[in-house]
Design a protein around this motif. Structure first.
Motif, PDB file in Angstrom:
ATOM      1  N   LEU A  16      -6.326  10.745   0.556  1.00  0.00           N
ATOM      2  CA  LEU A  16      -6.874  10.124   1.759  1.00  0.00           C
ATOM      3  C   LEU A  16      -7.738   8.909   1.444  1.00  0.00           C
ATOM      4  N   GLY A  17      -7.495   8.320   0.268  1.00  0.00           N
ATOM      5  CA  GLY A  17      -8.263   7.147  -0.138  1.00  0.00           C
ATOM      6  C   GLY A  17      -8.225   6.042   0.912  1.00  0.00           C
ATOM      7  N   LEU A  61      -8.406  14.428  11.445  1.00  0.00           N
ATOM      8  CA  LEU A  61      -8.084  13.067  10.999  1.00  0.00           C
ATOM      9  C   LEU A  61      -6.848  12.536  11.726  1.00  0.00           C
ATOM     10  N   THR A  62      -5.857  13.407  11.947  1.00  0.00           N
ATOM     11  CA  THR A  62      -4.622  12.981  12.601  1.00  0.00           C
ATOM     12  C   THR A  62      -4.898  12.600  14.055  1.00  0.00           C
ATOM     13  N   VAL A  63      -5.752  13.393  14.739  1.00  0.00           N
ATOM     14  CA  VAL A  63      -6.140  13.059  16.121  1.00  0.00           C
ATOM     15  C   VAL A  63      -6.872  11.709  16.138  1.00  0.00           C
ATOM     16  N   ALA A  64      -7.757  11.493  15.160  1.00  0.00           N
ATOM     17  CA  ALA A  64      -8.488  10.227  15.098  1.00  0.00           C
ATOM     18  C   ALA A  64      -7.543   9.046  14.876  1.00  0.00           C
ATOM     19  N   VAL A  99      16.015  20.706   7.902  1.00  0.00           N
ATOM     20  CA  VAL A  99      14.586  20.790   8.186  1.00  0.00           C
ATOM     21  C   VAL A  99      14.229  19.652   9.143  1.00  0.00           C
ATOM     22  N   SER A 100      13.540  19.975  10.237  1.00  0.00           N
ATOM     23  CA  SER A 100      13.177  18.941  11.211  1.00  0.00           C
ATOM     24  C   SER A 100      12.007  18.113  10.692  1.00  0.00           C
ATOM     25  N   THR A 101      11.755  16.991  11.354  1.00  0.00           N
ATOM     26  CA  THR A 101      10.640  16.115  10.972  1.00  0.00           C
ATOM     27  C   THR A 101       9.319  16.884  10.976  1.00  0.00           C
ATOM     28  N   LEU A 102       9.107  17.699  12.017  1.00  0.00           N
ATOM     29  CA  LEU A 102       7.834  18.424  12.134  1.00  0.00           C
ATOM     30  C   LEU A 102       7.710  19.512  11.065  1.00  0.00           C
ATOM     31  N   GLU A 103       8.824  20.209  10.787  1.00  0.00           N
ATOM     32  CA  GLU A 103       8.814  21.222   9.726  1.00  0.00           C
ATOM     33  C   GLU A 103       8.538  20.566   8.371  1.00  0.00           C
ATOM     34  N   ASN A 104       9.103  19.388   8.172  1.00  0.00           N
ATOM     35  CA  ASN A 104       8.860  18.627   6.954  1.00  0.00           C
ATOM     36  C   ASN A 104       7.363  18.321   6.823  1.00  0.00           C
ATOM     37  N   ALA A 105       6.734  17.872   7.915  1.00  0.00           N
ATOM     38  CA  ALA A 105       5.291  17.570   7.899  1.00  0.00           C
ATOM     39  C   ALA A 105       4.490  18.824   7.539  1.00  0.00           C
ATOM     40  N   MET A 106       4.877  19.980   8.106  1.00  0.00           N
ATOM     41  CA  MET A 106       4.161  21.224   7.835  1.00  0.00           C
ATOM     42  C   MET A 106       4.284  21.613   6.359  1.00  0.00           C
ATOM     43  N   GLN A 107       5.491  21.473   5.815  1.00  0.00           N
ATOM     44  CA  GLN A 107       5.711  21.793   4.399  1.00  0.00           C
ATOM     45  C   GLN A 107       4.901  20.870   3.491  1.00  0.00           C
ATOM     46  N   LEU A 108       4.826  19.569   3.865  1.00  0.00           N
ATOM     47  CA  LEU A 108       4.074  18.615   3.041  1.00  0.00           C
ATOM     48  C   LEU A 108       2.587  18.979   3.012  1.00  0.00           C
ATOM     49  N   MET A 109       2.036  19.460   4.153  1.00  0.00           N
ATOM     50  CA  MET A 109       0.619  19.858   4.176  1.00  0.00           C
ATOM     51  C   MET A 109       0.386  21.076   3.280  1.00  0.00           C
ATOM     52  N   ILE A 110       1.305  22.038   3.340  1.00  0.00           N
ATOM     53  CA  ILE A 110       1.171  23.244   2.501  1.00  0.00           C
ATOM     54  C   ILE A 110       1.260  22.866   1.018  1.00  0.00           C
ATOM     55  N   GLN A 111       2.255  22.029   0.677  1.00  0.00           N
ATOM     56  CA  GLN A 111       2.429  21.588  -0.717  1.00  0.00           C
ATOM     57  C   GLN A 111       1.193  20.861  -1.222  1.00  0.00           C
ATOM     58  N   THR A 112       0.637  19.973  -0.373  1.00  0.00           N
ATOM     59  CA  THR A 112      -0.511  19.165  -0.798  1.00  0.00           C
ATOM     60  C   THR A 112      -1.696  20.060  -1.130  1.00  0.00           C
ATOM     61  N   GLU A 143       0.849  -1.179   0.000  1.00  0.00           N
ATOM     62  CA  GLU A 143       0.000   0.000   0.000  1.00  0.00           C
ATOM     63  C   GLU A 143       0.888   1.233   0.000  1.00  0.00           C
ATOM     64  N   SER A 144       0.720   2.108  -0.988  1.00  0.00           N
ATOM     65  CA  SER A 144       1.570   3.286  -1.011  1.00  0.00           C
ATOM     66  C   SER A 144       0.949   4.375  -0.134  1.00  0.00           C
ATOM     67  N   VAL A 145       1.804   5.174   0.473  1.00  0.00           N
ATOM     68  CA  VAL A 145       1.372   6.221   1.391  1.00  0.00           C
ATOM     69  C   VAL A 145       1.405   7.544   0.632  1.00  0.00           C
ATOM     70  N   SER A 146       0.329   8.309   0.677  1.00  0.00           N
ATOM     71  CA  SER A 146       0.278   9.588  -0.029  1.00  0.00           C
ATOM     72  C   SER A 146       1.078  10.642   0.729  1.00  0.00           C
ATOM     73  N   THR A 147       1.329  11.759   0.063  1.00  0.00           N
ATOM     74  CA  THR A 147       2.065  12.863   0.690  1.00  0.00           C
ATOM     75  C   THR A 147       1.375  13.320   1.973  1.00  0.00           C
ATOM     76  N   LEU A 148       0.045  13.446   1.929  1.00  0.00           N
ATOM     77  CA  LEU A 148      -0.694  13.941   3.093  1.00  0.00           C
ATOM     78  C   LEU A 148      -0.682  12.915   4.234  1.00  0.00           C
ATOM     79  N   GLU A 149      -0.820  11.636   3.889  1.00  0.00           N
ATOM     80  CA  GLU A 149      -0.744  10.576   4.910  1.00  0.00           C
ATOM     81  C   GLU A 149       0.640  10.553   5.543  1.00  0.00           C
ATOM     82  N   ASN A 150       1.662  10.775   4.731  1.00  0.00           N
ATOM     83  CA  ASN A 150       3.036  10.860   5.232  1.00  0.00           C
ATOM     84  C   ASN A 150       3.148  11.996   6.250  1.00  0.00           C
TER      85      ASN A 150
END
Lengths: 107, 107
Positions: B48-49, B88-91, B8-21, A6-13
């Protein structure tokens, strides 16, 4: 496992990285599933140093803790952590949009 | 640039990925900085499939749109998007904690 089918999307990552980051720091002392003041400080300094600048400053950590700790137990839970990260991400996005608009006007 | 000096830290990476998405989908049609119903559907299905299952289902997209679109303009802005991803992340986090606790009890 590097051969997941199962591939993980950018947002899921991004979502997984936020969950991993919280638990990396929350397990150090006390309640495994919340950030104490000390854990919050290590997390802010290590993960958000570029954004928050002087989280070394004790007042900065106290201020973030006071803003986040909605139920006043001196601990930041996962929902409170996500609210912080969400607010910072919205602020970053606003900053980049403003920066881009200025760039476009200059052309 | 692969030779950045600032790491770039792990958390900063996550923030950038959300903005990019968000911007990957919001630029397709209409307002560049909001998701229309059609853009939201492509985003939900592609990103989010695994979580939302049948976002193919038109009702599912309508329901998410109605829940998110706080100001009723038929568009999802970046703040509304971050609220969805945060919820979704909290869930997901709750689900993993519950799963782990069950595993620990079995031992």
């Amino acid at each position: 496992m590097s051969d997941k089918t199962e591939s993980v999307s950018t947002l899921e990552n991004a979502m997984q990285l936020m969950i991993q980051t919280f638990h990396k720091y929350s397990g150090d002392e006390g309640d495994k599933y919340t950030l104490s003041r000390a854990e919050l400080k290590v997390m802010l300094t290590t993960e958000l140093g570029n954004y928050l600048g002087n989280a070394q400053d004790k007042n900065a950590v106290d201020k973030v803790m006071a803003d986040l700790d909605a139920n006043g137990d001196g601990e930041v839970d996962f929902t409170e952590f996500i609210i912080l990260v969400g607010a910072l991400t919205v602020a970053c996005n606003d900053f980049f949009l403003e920066y881009n608009e200025k760039g476009e006007k200059k052309k």
